[in-house]
Design an enzyme around this catalytic site. Structure first.
Site, PDB file in Angstrom:
ATOM      1  N   GLU A 163     -49.977 105.596  22.533  1.00  0.00           N
ATOM      2  CA  GLU A 163     -50.800 106.489  21.716  1.00  0.00           C
ATOM      3  C   GLU A 163     -51.931 105.751  21.009  1.00  0.00           C
ATOM      4  OE1 GLU A 163     -48.261 108.631  19.040  1.00  0.00           O
ATOM      5  OE2 GLU A 163     -47.282 109.748  20.626  1.00  0.00           O
ATOM      6  N   GLU A 165     -42.765 110.588  25.811  1.00  0.00           N
ATOM      7  CA  GLU A 165     -42.185 111.047  24.544  1.00  0.00           C
ATOM      8  C   GLU A 165     -42.217 112.563  24.507  1.00  0.00           C
ATOM      9  OE1 GLU A 165     -43.787 109.544  20.856  1.00  0.00           O
ATOM     10  OE2 GLU A 165     -43.910 107.501  21.627  1.00  0.00           O
TER      11      GLU A 165
HETATM   12  O1  IFM Z   1     -42.174 108.185  16.106  1.00  0.00           O
HETATM   13  C1  IFM Z   1     -43.372 108.484  16.737  1.00  0.00           C
HETATM   14  C2  IFM Z   1     -43.695 107.463  17.818  1.00  0.00           C
HETATM   15  O2  IFM Z   1     -43.680 106.158  17.351  1.00  0.00           O
HETATM   16  C3  IFM Z   1     -45.064 107.766  18.379  1.00  0.00           C
HETATM   17  N1  IFM Z   1     -45.161 109.130  18.812  1.00  0.00           N
HETATM   18  C4  IFM Z   1     -44.716 110.168  17.910  1.00  0.00           C
HETATM   19  C5  IFM Z   1     -43.331 109.843  17.392  1.00  0.00           C
HETATM   20  C6  IFM Z   1     -42.825 110.967  16.478  1.00  0.00           C
HETATM   21  O3  IFM Z   1     -43.702 111.182  15.426  1.00  0.00           O
END
Ligand code: IFM
Length: 470
Positions: free
Chosen positions: A164, A376
């Site tokens: 990200e 994710e």
């Molecule tokens: O915990 C975070 C992760 O580190 C990066 N993406 C979003 C997740 C949840 O907020």
């Protein structure tokens, strides 16, 4: 039953600083996140990563939990500062060995490792030398990446250079609510550009060291939709969309989005175009981090962007200069449904599985049919054991079920999705939001380190066993 292909990689994801604890153990260097959480007022309740899930010491038990759940893959990140305490130069054998043992244990349990090189815990020693604002930072990242490949690529075939980058630069360099805490538009643009140059160097290093390795980036993606169907909000949504593509377009297409250049091109280095071939070295895979879609409002108070996107519902819009302490999640009770009738998570985020389908099919059309991974996805909440000692997170089961189905539909429509890394294995340090916000399949009691399977963990185990979802 919605079935998945036989070799589908059901997994879970994590990040070093969020789970490991012992951040300075065995010769590790300090990261910008260690510095940040130890600065008063930066995290909810002053939470730090000093212990977190104590995974640095309990990794073997944690891998046993993964195996019990039936995970076929585990996505985790390396702490750059454990491997190279000063960020470059001297290698720290104890740090290298930690991940080596973890990889061996995963493989012994038949769990495929997927490694993220950079999940935000940048070495403080390098930040003190200018960090991502320095052009040299690309070579620093390349050196670190090459070390990781030399040590682990014999056993690890799935790599993500960055997690990200848009969130890291937006929250850490522009809004100051994440480490290193800068509030500087130019730093956001230049730092992001150099981060991508470093990514390019890492890709080159992998090609030289292990031609069989597969590599890509985990992007935060999701549709940007106008809050209201007005000309102003529609234009704002287009600007937000361009802003959110400021990494995936250069990396996959070799050019910045034209609207991004209109807004922020003047902040880029004058000869930035010369870097685009390095930034856009061909990749093997795309990682998609998807949580919700964004509802975007025209907001003239945000310089350049003039827009603000929220994941459907927020108790109140935060001012640009909000301190992290103000950023605490939902302070007001969250309604069950949003104003468009969509179900909301306990955090007030809209549950939009269609947004995942749209994102996957859009990314395939725009960037080509690479291997895709959901790197994710999950719903966050404030889970706690009930009187019976169990954690009943029915909202999470509903959320995951609908997203799994949406992903499967995207596969039927041509997306080559190979795996699904649920965020996250167990509750961990949710960055500036501390330990209150929980995204795990497994509940962690941070005082005792007791791990309790939530209902969603049992359910996920059954999904993996059945290789499908009802
Ligand atoms: O915990 C975070 C992760 O580190 C990066 N993406 C979003 C997740 C949840 O907020």
């Amino acid at each position: 039953m919605t079935r998945f292909p036989r070799r589908f990689l059901w997994g879970a994801a994590s990040a070093s600083f969020q789970v490991e604890g012992s951040p300075l153990a065995d010769g590790a260097g300090e990261s910008i996140w260690h510095r940040f959480v130890h600065t008063p007022g930066k995290t909810e309740c002053g939470d730090t990563g000093d212990v977190a899930c104590d995974h640095y010491r309990r990794w073997k038990e944690d891998v046993a939990l993964m195996a019990e759940m039936g995970l076929r893959a585990y996505r985790f990140s390396l702490s750059w500062c454990r491997l190279l305490p000063e960020g470059v130069g001297r290698e720290n054998t104890a740090g290298v060995d930690f991940y080596s043992r973890l990889i061996d244990e995963l493989l012994r349990r038949d769990i495929t490792p997927m490694i993220t090189l950079f999940h935000w815990d940048y070495p403080q020693a390098l930040w003190d030398r200018g960090g991502l604002l320095e052009r040299d930072s690309a070579e620093w990242f390349g050196e670190y990446a090459a070390l990781a490949f030399r040590r682990y690529a014999d056993r690890v075939k799935l790599w993500l250079t960055l997690n990200e980058p848009a969130v890291f630069t937006d929250c850490g360099l522009r809004k100051g609510v994440h480490a290193p805490g800068l509030k500087d538009w130019r730093a956001m643009v230049v730092g992001g550009h150099n981060l991508m140059r470093g990514h390019g160097r890492a890709v080159e290093a992998l090609r030289a060291i292990d031609p069989r390795g597969r590599i890509g980036v985990a992007f935060a993606l999701g549709p940007n939709l106008p809050e209201e169907d007005t000309r102003e909000d529609r234009a704002a949504a287009r600007r937000n969309g361009a802003y959110s593509r400021r990494f995936c377009d250069p990396i996959h297409l070799g050019e910045y989005p034209p609207r991004f250049l209109q807004m922020f091109g003047h902040l880029l280095p004058p000869d930035y175009e010369a870097d685009l071939p390095l930034i856009s070295r061909p990749l093997d895979l795309i990682g998609v981090n998807y949580y919700s879609q964004w509802r975007v409002t025209h907001d003239p108070s945000v310089p350049g962007l003039q827009s603000r996107g929220v994941p459907a519902w927020e108790p109140k819009a935060l001012p640009e200069n909000a301190s992290p302490a103000q950023s605490s999640f939902a302070k007001a009770p969250v309604p069950e449904f949003g104003k468009r009738g969509e179900r909301l998570t306990p955090m007030g985020w809209a549950v939009c599985p269609q947004g995942l389908y749209d994102t996957l099919t859009w990314a395939r059309r725009r960037y080509g049919n690479h291997e895709f991974y959901i790197t994710e996805n999950n719903a966050a909440g404030f889970d706690a054991p009930g009187p019976d000692g169990s954690v009943h997170d029915a909202y999470r089961i509903h959320y995951l079920r609908e997203h799994f189905k949406a992903a499967r539909r995207a596969m039927r429509d041509g997306v080559d999705l190979r795996g699904y890394m649920v965020w996250t294995l167990m509750d961990n340090l949710e960055w500036a939001a501390g330990f209150r916000v929980r995204c795990g399949l497994i509940h962690n009691d941070f005082a005792t380190q007791r791990r309790t399977w939530k209902d969603s963990a049992f359910w996920y185990r059954d999904v993996i066993r059945a290789n499908g979802v009802d």
